[in-house]
Design an enzyme around this catalytic site. Structure first.
Site, short mmCIF file in Angstrom:
data_model
loop_
_atom_site.label_atom_id
_atom_site.label_comp_id
_atom_site.label_asym_id
_atom_site.label_seq_id
_atom_site.Cartn_x
_atom_site.Cartn_y
_atom_site.Cartn_z
CG HIS A 142 -4.77 0.63 -3.60
ND1 HIS A 142 -4.06 0.36 -2.44
CD2 HIS A 142 -5.80 -0.26 -3.61
CE1 HIS A 142 -4.63 -0.64 -1.79
NE2 HIS A 142 -5.67 -1.04 -2.47
CE LYS A 162 -6.40 -1.06 4.97
NZ LYS A 162 -7.71 -1.36 4.35
CG HIS A 206 -5.73 -9.37 1.61
ND1 HIS A 206 -5.92 -9.78 0.31
CD2 HIS A 206 -5.61 -8.01 1.54
CE1 HIS A 206 -5.92 -8.75 -0.50
NE2 HIS A 206 -5.74 -7.66 0.22
NE ARG A 212 -2.87 -3.89 -1.06
CZ ARG A 212 -2.36 -4.71 -0.14
NH1 ARG A 212 -1.06 -4.86 -0.05
NH2 ARG A 212 -3.16 -5.36 0.69
CE1 TYR A 252 -6.20 -7.76 -6.46
CE2 TYR A 252 -6.22 -8.93 -4.37
CZ TYR A 252 -6.08 -7.76 -5.09
OH TYR A 252 -5.83 -6.58 -4.44
NE ARG A 311 -3.48 -2.25 2.87
CZ ARG A 311 -3.16 -3.39 3.47
NH1 ARG A 311 -1.94 -3.56 3.98
NH2 ARG A 311 -4.05 -4.37 3.58
#
Length: 340
Positions: free
Chosen positions: A284, A216, A310, A287, A319, A185
């Site tokens: 982004h 995150k 994730h 990514r 994806y 990110r």
């Protein structure tokens, strides 16, 4: 009670105000203001939410309480907040819709409000709330929008041509190479320090360096960094007129300060116009491109999940739909029986 709220963001130059300071800006009764301070402190110190997340949640709660103040005709206190019914919450959501705010924005805001209420109940500040029975707005399912491999490569190589200062061009090339080569990110890339870059002799057994990323929720992950990415970063550092220690920011602005992500976003915006790239060509998107191209090349879904950081495999599974959609687009455009 408010004294237990700690600083939302420790040890950064661009720190947010503490829970108490941020809560002071709310025009509500003192007991509710204290509860807000505890919640903001909890978000940063215990839940370890990112600064931008804490700030977004604070704005969402401010929006909600601003509406409730007008709705009730007075500054609310904890008892009034606890006594709100589903109709009151629906009225707030309807007001957001009338202001043209998207369902995705309201869904995030509702998540923030629920977070506040859950903590207030857990800390014994209120007994219960009818908010738990309120359903989140239905959101349209959207797929990631990656660039094609040629578009990604063209963006990485061309971004440096936009800058008058050669070292800034090398910096931007290094950042985009890092985003596409490691799937970071933009916030993760800009949070790196000089000491995070692998040394030339610090290679893993397969010839790859390793990069430790704080993502995150301040969850740490380790990702391989390709030699081409290390080379781009070192090319930038060699040209950068500003020195620094291992703990200093890796990427700096024109005056040597912390680099604002908006500058990279703006550079990509200019690049879209120059290269005729789609509107979805953002930092982004690189990514997304990293994940999609790995998957198309036979990458393992679980491994890609770990590389992206994730928490849930279902997020990474999006994806697979992108890859299938691209295959169908090629099929429909090229297969002689596609239109029969």
């Amino acid at each position: 009670m408010a004294g237990s709220a700690a600083s939302v963001n420790k040890g950064t130059d661009l720190s947010l105000p503490s829970g108490e300071e941020a809560a002071a800006g709310f025009a509500v009764a003192s007991d509710l203001k204290e509860a807000i301070a505890i919640w903001l402190g909890w978000l940063g110190d215990e839940r370890r939410a990112a600064d931008l997340t804490v700030e977004a949640y604070r704005r969402d709660l401010a929006d909600f309480l601003g509406f409730i103040t007008g709705h009730l005709g007075a500054q609310p206190d904890l008892a009034q907040i606890a006594g709100l019914g589903r109709a009151d919450f629906r009225a707030w959501m309807a007001s957001r819709s009338s202001r043209g705010l998207q369902a995705s924005s309201t869904a995030r805001a509702l998540s923030a409000i629920k977070s506040f209420y859950r903590l207030a109940i857990k800390r014994g500040l209120i007994d219960q709330t009818s908010l738990t029975a309120l359903r989140t707005p239905k959101l349209p399912r959207s797929l990631p929008k990656p660039l094609t491999a040629p578009e990604a490569m063209e963006a990485v190589s061309a971004i440096g041509d936009q800058q008058h200062e050669s070292w800034i061009g090398k910096r931007d090339i290094a950042i985009l190479t890092l985003l596409y080569g490691c799937g970071l990110r933009i916030s993760e890339a800009l949070s790196l320090t000089r000491g995070d870059v692998p040394a030339q002799d610090g290679r893993a057994p397969h010839g790859l360096g390793l990069l430790r990323i704080l993502g995150k929720g301040r969850k740490e992950r380790v990702v391989p960094i390709l030699p081409v990415v290390v080379a781009a970063i070192r090319d930038y550092l060699a040209a950068c007129p500003y020195g620094g220690d291992a703990g200093d920011p890796l990427f700096v602005g024109a005056r040597g300060g912390v680099l604002n992500p908006r500058l990279i976003q703006r550079a990509m915006q200019q690049l879209r116009a120059a290269l005729g790239l789609p509107e979805t060509a953002t930092p982004h998107a690189l990514r997304h491109s990293f994940a999609t191209h790995l998957l198309a090349g036979g990458g393992d879904l679980r491994a890609i999940q770990e590389l992206l950081g994730h928490a849930s495999l279902s997020t990474t599974q999006r994806y697979t739909e992108v890859d299938a959609a691209q295959l169908m687009a090629v099929y429909n455009a090229a297969h002689p029986r596609a239109k029969n």
